[in-house]
Enzyme design. Structure first.
Site, PDB file in Angstrom:
ATOM      1  N   ILE A  25       0.820  -1.215   0.000  1.00 31.37           N
ATOM      2  CA  ILE A  25       0.000   0.000   0.000  1.00 31.37           C
ATOM      3  C   ILE A  25       0.855   1.268   0.000  1.00 31.37           C
ATOM      4  O   ILE A  25       0.366   2.351   0.289  1.00 31.37           O
ATOM      5  CB  ILE A  25      -1.008   0.024   1.176  1.00 31.37           C
ATOM      6  CG1 ILE A  25      -0.298  -0.094   2.516  1.00 31.37           C
ATOM      7  CG2 ILE A  25      -2.072  -1.065   0.992  1.00 31.37           C
ATOM      8  CD1 ILE A  25      -1.201   0.151   3.719  1.00 31.37           C
ATOM      9  N   SER A  26       2.118   1.128  -0.380  1.00 27.55           N
ATOM     10  CA  SER A  26       3.009   2.292  -0.399  1.00 27.55           C
ATOM     11  C   SER A  26       3.096   2.887  -1.802  1.00 27.55           C
ATOM     12  O   SER A  26       3.598   2.244  -2.728  1.00 27.55           O
ATOM     13  CB  SER A  26       4.420   1.892   0.048  1.00 27.55           C
ATOM     14  OG  SER A  26       5.341   2.941  -0.246  1.00 27.55           O
ATOM     15  N   PRO A  27       2.651   4.147  -1.961  1.00 28.91           N
ATOM     16  CA  PRO A  27       2.805   4.775  -3.274  1.00 28.91           C
ATOM     17  C   PRO A  27       4.270   4.976  -3.637  1.00 28.91           C
ATOM     18  O   PRO A  27       4.639   5.013  -4.807  1.00 28.91           O
ATOM     19  CB  PRO A  27       2.076   6.114  -3.119  1.00 28.91           C
ATOM     20  CG  PRO A  27       2.082   6.399  -1.652  1.00 28.91           C
ATOM     21  CD  PRO A  27       2.032   5.048  -0.987  1.00 28.91           C
TER      22      PRO A  27
END
Length: 196
Positions: free
Chosen positions: A11-13
């Site tokens: 979920i890390s951009p």
């Protein structure tokens, strides 16, 4: 051959914006990469970080600006305000794929692209199966190895804390104990590997 532990969150951009640069750097220097998906929110809790929803609005506004700037700079389209989702199912798929052998880097990119380029929910089975298939894996990996995936996911977090990891993406060169936090530090990783 240098060994890199790559700590990432699905979920890390910022992991999404890393694209395939880590793999190109590793190939150039003959380094190997072990993908270690972790729960970034628990990592923040354990290492003095602040979960995004608890950060000051000024920090979050700046983060949005930076994500947009990096997206444009790298030529990677990004959806910034995607809803929060459970990162674990996609992480388990990455762990299972790494066990099976194959294009784990391609799977990581497929999962991160599904979330940040397409705005899809990477906790959904169909999204995970499509990413597995796209990267050349059996989509059935989404069903197999869940217990091992959960155990490894928890162990990865412990390993991260012990290694001094406090954010994602995080690159730890085991041979020299050099650590690099953020996709914007990949040039420094590249330079370091050239010295080994």
């Amino acid at each position: 051959m240098a060994q890199i532990d790559y700590y990432l969150s699905t979920i890390s951009p910022w992991a999404y914006l890393a694209g395939d640069r880590l793999e190109r750097i590793a190939a150039r220097h003959g380094a190997s990469v072990t993908y270690r998906p972790i729960d970034a929110m628990q990592l923040f809790d354990r290492t003095g970080g602040t979960r995004p929803q608890n950060r000051h609005p000024a920090r979050m506004d700046y983060r949005r600006q930076e994500l947009t700037r990096w997206s444009e700079h790298l030529g990677l389209p990004i959806r910034i305000d995607v809803p929060m989702t459970n990162p674990a199912p996609a992480a388990y798929a990455i762990i299972a794929a790494q066990e099976a052998g194959g294009d784990v880097a391609g799977l990581v990119r497929a999962i991160l692209s599904a979330r940040f380029a397409e705005g899809r929910d990477i906790a959904e089975d169909e999204v995970i199966r499509a990413a597995l298939s796209q990267a050349g894996f059996d989509p059935g990996l989404a069903d197999r190895g869940l217990f091992v995936g959960a155990e490894t996911y928890a162990r990865n977090l412990e390993r991260a804390v012990e290694a001094g990891v406090f954010g994602v993406p995080f690159y730890h060169v085991l041979d020299s104990d050099q650590r690099f936090w953020g996709q914007d530090r990949l040039d420094f990783l590249d330079r370091h590997l050239a010295t080994l």
